[in-house]
Design an enzyme around this catalytic site. Structure first.
Site, PDB file in Angstrom:
ATOM      1  N   LYS A  97       0.824  -1.683  -0.251  1.00  0.00           N
ATOM      2  CA  LYS A  97       0.308  -0.068   0.158  1.00  0.00           C
ATOM      3  C   LYS A  97       0.962   1.084   0.133  1.00  0.00           C
ATOM      4  CE  LYS A  97      -4.036  -2.971   3.191  1.00  0.00           C
ATOM      5  NZ  LYS A  97      -4.285  -2.551   1.576  1.00  0.00           N
TER       6      LYS A  97
ATOM      7  N   LYS B 213      14.445  -6.877   4.461  1.00  0.00           N
ATOM      8  CA  LYS B 213      15.506  -5.670   5.244  1.00  0.00           C
ATOM      9  C   LYS B 213      16.683  -6.201   6.051  1.00  0.00           C
ATOM     10  CE  LYS B 213      10.594  -4.715   6.409  1.00  0.00           C
ATOM     11  NZ  LYS B 213       9.489  -4.538   7.620  1.00  0.00           N
TER      12      LYS B 213
ATOM     13  N   ASP C  96      10.041   1.324  11.344  1.00  0.00           N
ATOM     14  CA  ASP C  96       9.135   0.517  11.599  1.00  0.00           C
ATOM     15  C   ASP C  96       8.640   0.653  13.146  1.00  0.00           C
ATOM     16  OD1 ASP C  96       8.226  -0.663   9.262  1.00  0.00           O
ATOM     17  OD2 ASP C  96       9.894  -2.740   9.479  1.00  0.00           O
TER      18      ASP C  96
ATOM     19  N   GLY D  77       6.972 -12.268  20.750  1.00  0.00           N
ATOM     20  CA  GLY D  77       7.547 -12.663  19.414  1.00  0.00           C
ATOM     21  C   GLY D  77       8.885 -11.465  19.305  1.00  0.00           C
TER      22      GLY D  77
ATOM     23  N   GLY E  34      12.278 -10.085  13.232  1.00  0.00           N
ATOM     24  CA  GLY E  34      12.614  -9.124  12.555  1.00  0.00           C
ATOM     25  C   GLY E  34      11.373  -8.302  13.511  1.00  0.00           C
TER      26      GLY E  34
ATOM     27  N   ARG F 197       7.840 -18.076  20.917  1.00  0.00           N
ATOM     28  CA  ARG F 197       8.200 -19.739  21.510  1.00  0.00           C
ATOM     29  C   ARG F 197       9.110 -20.211  21.533  1.00  0.00           C
ATOM     30  NH1 ARG F 197       5.487 -21.631  15.365  1.00  0.00           N
ATOM     31  NH2 ARG F 197       7.510 -20.479  14.484  1.00  0.00           N
TER      32      ARG F 197
ATOM     33  N   GLY G 121      -2.576  -3.298  13.513  1.00  0.00           N
ATOM     34  CA  GLY G 121      -1.137  -2.603  12.837  1.00  0.00           C
ATOM     35  C   GLY G 121      -1.298  -1.521  11.712  1.00  0.00           C
TER      36      GLY G 121
HETATM   37  P1  NAP Z   1       9.091 -13.183  11.892  1.00  0.00           P
HETATM   38  O1  NAP Z   1      10.678 -12.557  11.632  1.00  0.00           O
HETATM   39  O2  NAP Z   1       9.279 -14.508  10.860  1.00  0.00           O
HETATM   40  O3  NAP Z   1       9.341 -13.078  13.078  1.00  0.00           O
HETATM   41  C1  NAP Z   1       8.557 -14.170  13.801  1.00  0.00           C
HETATM   42  C2  NAP Z   1       8.162 -14.122  15.015  1.00  0.00           C
HETATM   43  O4  NAP Z   1       6.443 -14.763  15.043  1.00  0.00           O
HETATM   44  C3  NAP Z   1       9.066 -15.419  15.866  1.00  0.00           C
HETATM   45  O5  NAP Z   1       9.004 -14.873  16.714  1.00  0.00           O
HETATM   46  C4  NAP Z   1       8.101 -16.542  15.678  1.00  0.00           C
HETATM   47  O6  NAP Z   1       8.552 -17.672  17.171  1.00  0.00           O
HETATM   48  C5  NAP Z   1       6.419 -16.426  16.100  1.00  0.00           C
HETATM   49  N1  NAP Z   1       5.760 -16.975  15.919  1.00  0.00           N
HETATM   50  C6  NAP Z   1       5.433 -17.488  14.918  1.00  0.00           C
HETATM   51  N2  NAP Z   1       4.124 -18.551  14.356  1.00  0.00           N
HETATM   52  C7  NAP Z   1       3.621 -18.401  15.514  1.00  0.00           C
HETATM   53  C8  NAP Z   1       2.930 -19.038  15.971  1.00  0.00           C
HETATM   54  N3  NAP Z   1       1.982 -19.582  15.388  1.00  0.00           N
HETATM   55  N4  NAP Z   1       3.003 -18.752  17.618  1.00  0.00           N
HETATM   56  C9  NAP Z   1       3.617 -18.012  18.052  1.00  0.00           C
HETATM   57  N5  NAP Z   1       4.369 -17.407  17.678  1.00  0.00           N
HETATM   58  C10 NAP Z   1       4.743 -17.381  16.171  1.00  0.00           C
HETATM   59  O7  NAP Z   1       8.428 -12.652  11.322  1.00  0.00           O
HETATM   60  P2  NAP Z   1       8.466 -10.677  11.649  1.00  0.00           P
HETATM   61  O8  NAP Z   1       9.318  -9.814  10.357  1.00  0.00           O
HETATM   62  O9  NAP Z   1       8.534 -10.256  12.810  1.00  0.00           O
HETATM   63  O10 NAP Z   1       6.522  -9.592  10.867  1.00  0.00           O
HETATM   64  C11 NAP Z   1       5.808 -10.564  12.771  1.00  0.00           C
HETATM   65  C12 NAP Z   1       4.689  -9.651  11.702  1.00  0.00           C
HETATM   66  O11 NAP Z   1       4.893  -8.472  12.009  1.00  0.00           O
HETATM   67  C13 NAP Z   1       4.128  -9.927  10.767  1.00  0.00           C
HETATM   68  O12 NAP Z   1       2.178 -10.554  11.442  1.00  0.00           O
HETATM   69  C14 NAP Z   1       4.034  -8.763  10.328  1.00  0.00           C
HETATM   70  O13 NAP Z   1       2.704  -8.972   8.762  1.00  0.00           O
HETATM   71  C15 NAP Z   1       4.034  -7.676  11.288  1.00  0.00           C
HETATM   72  N6  NAP Z   1       4.741  -6.795  10.819  1.00  0.00           N
HETATM   73  C16 NAP Z   1       3.874  -5.881  10.211  1.00  0.00           C
HETATM   74  C17 NAP Z   1       3.982  -4.184  10.268  1.00  0.00           C
HETATM   75  C18 NAP Z   1       3.190  -2.681  10.585  1.00  0.00           C
HETATM   76  O14 NAP Z   1       3.569  -1.650  10.114  1.00  0.00           O
HETATM   77  N7  NAP Z   1       2.137  -3.022  10.721  1.00  0.00           N
HETATM   78  C19 NAP Z   1       5.550  -4.011  10.315  1.00  0.00           C
HETATM   79  C20 NAP Z   1       6.132  -5.049  10.098  1.00  0.00           C
HETATM   80  C21 NAP Z   1       5.465  -6.315  10.866  1.00  0.00           C
HETATM   81  P3  NAP Z   1      10.009 -18.070  16.685  1.00  0.00           P
HETATM   82  O15 NAP Z   1      11.253 -17.693  17.247  1.00  0.00           O
HETATM   83  O16 NAP Z   1       9.294 -19.778  18.054  1.00  0.00           O
HETATM   84  O17 NAP Z   1       9.919 -18.827  15.252  1.00  0.00           O
END
Ligand code: NAP
Length: 273
Positions: free
Chosen positions: A16, A66, A102, A127, A130, A152, A237
């Protein structure tokens, strides 16, 4: 000549950012062109080089690049350094400045848009990926009473808490041992993407708690529904997305656009999709 910007990702069609930045540009009278750039998975650096050669002045960077953007930058902001990831690039001659907006976007959405103070509050961050890493420093800069991380894979939360120990009152906990209640609970896991709930007990939500999910969509996430069932005020978010964009725009153009109308417009679009 019109200054050129882009969001670089793979995939990127869903982004977006072009419409957000077009709204900011119209509102502030800035003459910019902002496009989506699909980079091959093994071609991020080349895509950036080509864009600079074609007159690009800056770019937003989204998944999965990133970390590559972090490595490519010749200079980093303190918050990008702390996040270990870059979502905003600014090009100036041979120099590539890397920033991460972010976390400051999340804080702006909670404090300014939702009107929820973070200072002195007990915050739970779910969490350790990233997104979580990127928001820790901006959250600690708000002087919370305590920031507790739960993940987790518990060791990742423990490692992050250790890494940021000098920046403020931060601790890690296993989900099972979480000692609630918290004033603010932020879901930075990817669980919502698969409609799953992180394993938090209802006791984490204090009286008049505020719950925030970094994910956004047409419907409230499972986490938002769970938090609301247990008395929390909830927010998704989408505001973070708009606020991180406003911070990028500020870095590039030296003016911070107003965000309320853009956020309202995006919300309307989401709901009528
Ligand atoms: P990431 O680096 O892949 O990290 C995923 C995290 O979620 C890890 O801590 C993982 O735990 C945990 N996780 C995954 N599935 C899970 C489950 N079923 N139950 C419990 N924990 C779980 O992803 P990320 O980049 O941090 O993104 C996380 C979220 O933030 C996404 O939904 C993304 O869309 C959102 N986000 C939003 C914005 C915004 O502007 N609104 C900006 C950035 C990100 P483990 O370490 O145990 O694998």
């Amino acid at each position: 000549m019109t200054d050129r910007y882009a969001v670089i990702g793979h995939p990127v069609a869903h982004s977006k950012s072009p419409e957000i930045h077009a709204s900011f540009a119209a509102q502030t009278g800035q003459d910019i062109d902002y496009q989506r750039l699909l980079a091959p998975l093994d071609g991020f650096n080349q895509t950036v080089a080509d864009f600079i050669a074609a007159g690009g002045r800056g770019a937003n960077v989204t998944l999965p690049f990133k970390l590559e953007a972090f490595a490519l930058a010749t200079r980093l902001s303190a918050r990008a350094q702390a996040a270990g990831a870059v979502n905003t690039l600014k090009f100036d001659g041979d120099a590539i400045f890397g920033d991460n907006t972010d976390g400051v976007g999340l804080v702006a959405d909670i404090v300014r848009n939702a009107g929820v103070a973070l200072a002195g509050r007990r915050i739970l961050l779910l969490g350790a990926g990233g997104a979580a890493r990127g928001v820790i420093l901006p959250l600690l800069q708000q002087a919370p009473g305590e920031l507790v991380l739960a993940n987790r894979t518990a060791a990742r939360a423990a490692a992050l808490a250790q890494e940021f120990a000098a920046a403020g009152p931060i601790a890690a906990s296993d989900f099972a041992d979480l000692a609630g209640p918290f004033d603010i609970v932020i879901n930075a896991t990817a669980a919502s993407l698969s409609a799953e709930l992180p394993p938090v007990a209802p006791g984490v939500f204090g009286r008049a708690a505020f719950a925030y999910d970094l994910m956004y969509g047409k419907e409230p996430t499972v986490f938002m529904r769970f938090a609301a069932q247990h008395g929390a005020a909830v927010r998704d978010g989408l505001g973070m997305l708009v606020e991180q964009a406003a911070e990028s725009f500020l870095l590039w153009r030296g003016v911070r656009p107003a965000t309320a109308a853009v956020l309202a417009q995006l919300r309307l679009q989401l709901q009528t999709q």
